[in-house]
Write a protein that holds these residues in place. Structure first.
Motif, short mmCIF file in Angstrom:
data_model
loop_
_atom_site.label_atom_id
_atom_site.label_comp_id
_atom_site.label_asym_id
_atom_site.label_seq_id
_atom_site.Cartn_x
_atom_site.Cartn_y
_atom_site.Cartn_z
N THR A 96 0.84 -1.19 0.00
CA THR A 96 0.00 0.00 0.00
C THR A 96 0.88 1.24 0.00
OG1 THR A 96 -0.15 -0.01 2.43
CG2 THR A 96 -1.91 -1.11 1.21
N LEU A 97 0.40 2.27 -0.69
CA LEU A 97 1.05 3.57 -0.70
C LEU A 97 0.11 4.57 -0.04
CD1 LEU A 97 2.57 3.81 -4.31
CD2 LEU A 97 3.75 3.21 -2.21
N LYS A 98 0.65 5.32 0.90
CA LYS A 98 -0.16 6.28 1.64
C LYS A 98 0.56 7.62 1.69
CE LYS A 98 -1.91 7.12 6.37
NZ LYS A 98 -0.96 8.14 6.80
N GLU A 99 -0.14 8.69 1.37
CA GLU A 99 0.45 10.02 1.48
C GLU A 99 0.61 10.38 2.95
OE1 GLU A 99 -0.10 14.59 -0.25
OE2 GLU A 99 -1.63 13.05 -0.67
N ASP A 100 1.85 10.67 3.34
CA ASP A 100 2.12 10.88 4.77
C ASP A 100 3.45 11.62 4.90
OD1 ASP A 100 2.88 10.35 7.64
OD2 ASP A 100 1.08 9.09 7.56
N LYS A 101 3.55 12.54 5.84
CA LYS A 101 4.78 13.30 6.02
C LYS A 101 5.85 12.53 6.80
CE LYS A 101 2.92 17.99 5.64
NZ LYS A 101 3.69 18.23 4.39
N SER A 102 5.46 11.46 7.47
CA SER A 102 6.42 10.68 8.25
C SER A 102 7.34 9.87 7.34
CB SER A 102 5.67 9.73 9.20
OG SER A 102 6.57 8.85 9.85
N HIS A 103 8.54 9.56 7.83
CA HIS A 103 9.46 8.70 7.09
C HIS A 103 9.26 7.23 7.42
CE1 HIS A 103 11.40 12.26 5.75
NE2 HIS A 103 12.06 12.52 6.87
N ALA A 104 8.69 6.93 8.57
CA ALA A 104 8.62 5.57 9.08
C ALA A 104 7.27 4.95 8.77
CB ALA A 104 8.87 5.56 10.59
N SER A 105 7.22 4.14 7.73
CA SER A 105 5.98 3.46 7.37
C SER A 105 5.99 2.05 7.94
CB SER A 105 5.84 3.40 5.85
OG SER A 105 6.91 2.67 5.28
N PRO A 106 4.82 1.47 8.19
CA PRO A 106 4.76 0.10 8.70
C PRO A 106 5.10 -0.91 7.61
CG PRO A 106 2.55 0.94 8.36
CD PRO A 106 3.48 2.09 8.11
N ILE A 107 5.40 -2.13 8.02
CA ILE A 107 5.69 -3.20 7.08
C ILE A 107 4.53 -3.35 6.09
CG2 ILE A 107 6.08 -5.69 6.85
CD1 ILE A 107 7.31 -5.57 9.68
N SER A 108 4.87 -3.54 4.82
CA SER A 108 3.92 -3.72 3.71
C SER A 108 3.34 -2.41 3.21
CB SER A 108 2.77 -4.67 4.08
OG SER A 108 1.80 -4.04 4.90
N SER A 109 3.84 -1.28 3.72
CA SER A 109 3.37 0.02 3.26
C SER A 109 4.56 0.94 3.04
CB SER A 109 2.42 0.64 4.28
OG SER A 109 1.93 1.89 3.84
N VAL A 110 4.42 1.82 2.06
CA VAL A 110 5.41 2.87 1.82
C VAL A 110 4.66 4.20 1.80
CG1 VAL A 110 6.98 3.88 0.11
CG2 VAL A 110 7.07 1.43 0.59
N PHE A 111 5.18 5.18 2.50
CA PHE A 111 4.59 6.51 2.49
C PHE A 111 5.13 7.29 1.29
CE2 PHE A 111 4.07 6.51 7.41
CZ PHE A 111 2.95 5.70 7.28
N TYR A 112 4.37 8.27 0.86
CA TYR A 112 4.87 9.16 -0.18
C TYR A 112 4.46 10.58 0.14
CZ TYR A 112 0.15 9.24 -2.28
OH TYR A 112 -1.19 9.40 -2.50
N GLU A 113 5.19 11.52 -0.49
CA GLU A 113 4.93 12.95 -0.28
C GLU A 113 5.34 13.69 -1.55
OE1 GLU A 113 6.21 16.50 2.89
OE2 GLU A 113 6.64 14.39 3.34
N TYR A 114 4.57 14.67 -1.92
CA TYR A 114 4.87 15.46 -3.11
C TYR A 114 5.86 16.57 -2.78
CZ TYR A 114 0.79 13.18 -5.15
OH TYR A 114 -0.11 12.24 -5.62
N TYR A 115 6.70 16.90 -3.77
CA TYR A 115 7.62 18.04 -3.60
C TYR A 115 7.47 18.98 -4.80
CZ TYR A 115 10.80 15.71 -6.93
OH TYR A 115 11.35 15.12 -8.06
N ASP A 116 7.81 20.24 -4.56
CA ASP A 116 7.74 21.25 -5.61
C ASP A 116 9.11 21.61 -6.17
OD1 ASP A 116 4.89 21.81 -5.57
OD2 ASP A 116 5.23 22.70 -3.60
N ASN A 117 10.11 21.57 -5.28
CA ASN A 117 11.43 22.08 -5.64
C ASN A 117 12.50 21.18 -5.04
OD1 ASN A 117 13.93 23.80 -4.94
ND2 ASN A 117 12.85 25.09 -6.43
N LEU A 118 13.41 20.70 -5.88
CA LEU A 118 14.44 19.78 -5.40
C LEU A 118 15.38 20.43 -4.40
CD1 LEU A 118 15.52 17.64 -8.50
CD2 LEU A 118 14.64 16.80 -6.31
N ASN A 119 15.71 21.69 -4.63
CA ASN A 119 16.60 22.37 -3.69
C ASN A 119 15.97 22.49 -2.31
OD1 ASN A 119 18.65 22.74 -5.60
ND2 ASN A 119 17.76 24.67 -6.32
N GLU A 120 14.68 22.79 -2.29
CA GLU A 120 13.98 22.87 -1.01
C GLU A 120 13.90 21.50 -0.34
OE1 GLU A 120 10.21 24.57 -1.85
OE2 GLU A 120 11.00 26.59 -2.27
N LEU A 121 13.70 20.47 -1.15
CA LEU A 121 13.66 19.11 -0.60
C LEU A 121 15.01 18.72 -0.02
CD1 LEU A 121 12.30 16.41 -0.10
CD2 LEU A 121 12.84 15.77 -2.47
#
Length: 352
Positions: free
Chosen positions: A277-302
């Motif tokens: 499962t993919l879930k939009e989330d600001k955390s870095h630590a996702s549970p087993i069987s899931s990966v979090f994702y987050e959108y970015y606007d600017n690579l330098n800011e990221l």
């Protein structure tokens, strides 16, 4: 023992480990002490999953082969060439090891012994057999190591410094308990990947290795994706489809079912392919069987943000988008000089 002697012992260990692989375990008559250890190690690998349900033969063999590749004369020489080791004053170094993936504490064990110190090892209850077996092998190769290695079941005593690995909660306990000793205290970390949408199928498939190796239990496993606004995950899901068999492993499947149910009951929007499962989330630590994702606007800011959050991050995977990032598929192939949490263990041991 001289440094050259110690290195030679670990090179012999590497040769011993190189015999064991999931598809082609072959006994090499030229490996030292093979008659004494080969069959027993083969049996131990097969039993590992009964000791820890996550330690499937595939994952244990992968870890063993990784260390076999690392423990060569060239690799050891390259790693240690940056240090002056023979002048180090021998001390007793305590290790409190994690057990999330097979042999996760071996690098600390190697570092202590190669710098001439004695090691007191408190293994995790999840990984109590592989490292002690390898210790017996190196003692058989060089009996002088017998006085340098102690495995401790109870309270750690009579040590000069400590390297302890655990969760954020246990780290607070370690920091208090060992406040009067030189220490390296490792906390929970996660790894992230930065995508642009221009990745090839091969790169995204390799990213699947970073996600699924060891079922995602390691700090070097990618648990978070940063993607540009408007990113489509279709190519990602297509590329990682070859890892679908992970869902046939009961412990992973149980986590998938449970975590998916928790997310859905909380009315979170999910992307799902039947085994991840993919879930939009600001955390870095996702549970087993899931990966979090987050959108970015600017690579330098990221990049600025990831630098600010570096204490939470073990690895960053990308197509060289930011400094010191790792190529896709390479997170579980660290060099000997790739220290956990970016803390130079050898320098710590030489100056403690």
């Amino acid at each position: 023992m001289t440094l050259e002697t110690k290195k030679s012992v670990f090179v012999e260990l590497g040769k011993f480990l190189s015999q064991f692989s999931e598809d082609n375990t072959i006994k090499n008559p030229e490996v030292l002490k093979n008659n004494q250890f080969f069959e027993d190690f083969t049996a131990l690998i097969k039993l590992s999953q009964s000791h820890n349900g996550w330690y499937t033969p595939e994952q244990v063999y992968f870890s063993i082969q990784s260390w076999a590749s690392a423990l060569t004369e060239d690799n050891l020489n390259q790693w240690l060439s940056a240090y002056t080791i023979d002048n180090a004053k021998p001390k007793n170094i305590a290790l409190i090891l994690a057990g999330n993936i097979p042999l996760v504490g071996f690098h600390d064990f190697l570092s202590v012994l190669i710098t001439g110190h004695s090691v007191l090892v408190k293994t995790s209850s999840n990984d109590q057999h592989l490292l002690p077996f390898m210790a017996k092998y190196i003692i058989a190769i060089e009996p002088k190591f017998a006085d340098k290695i102690t495995f401790v079941e109870g309270k750690l005593e009579n040590f000069d410094a400590v390297i302890a690995t655990g969760s954020n909660n246990t780290a607070r306990y370690f920091e208090y308990y060992f406040k009067d000793k030189p220490s390296i205290i490792r906390k929970s970390r996660n790894s992230v990947a930065i995508l642009t949408g221009k990745e090839t199928k091969e790169q995204l498939t390799a990213l699947g290795e970073d996600i699924f190796r060891y079922f995602g239990l390691g700090c070097r496993n990618v648990s978070k994706l940063f993607v540009p606004k408007g990113y489509s995950f279709d190519a990602f899901f297509e590329a990682i489809f070859e890892y679908q068999d992970v869902i046939h492993y009961e412990k992973y499947a149980n986590n998938y079912d449970y975590n998916k149910a928790v997310f859905l009951m909380s009315n979170f929007k999910l992307l799902d392919n039947g085994f991840l499962t993919l879930k939009e989330d600001k955390s870095h630590a996702s549970p087993i069987s899931s990966v979090f994702y987050e959108y970015y606007d600017n690579l330098n800011e990221l990049q600025t943000r990831l630098e600010q959050e570096r204490d939470q991050i073990q690895c960053v995977v990308s197509t060289n988008l930011i400094e010191n990032s790792i190529d896709f598929g390479q997170t579980q192939h660290p060099k000997l000089s790739d220290y956990a949490d970016n803390v130079d263990t050898i320098s710590f041991l030489l100056t403690t």
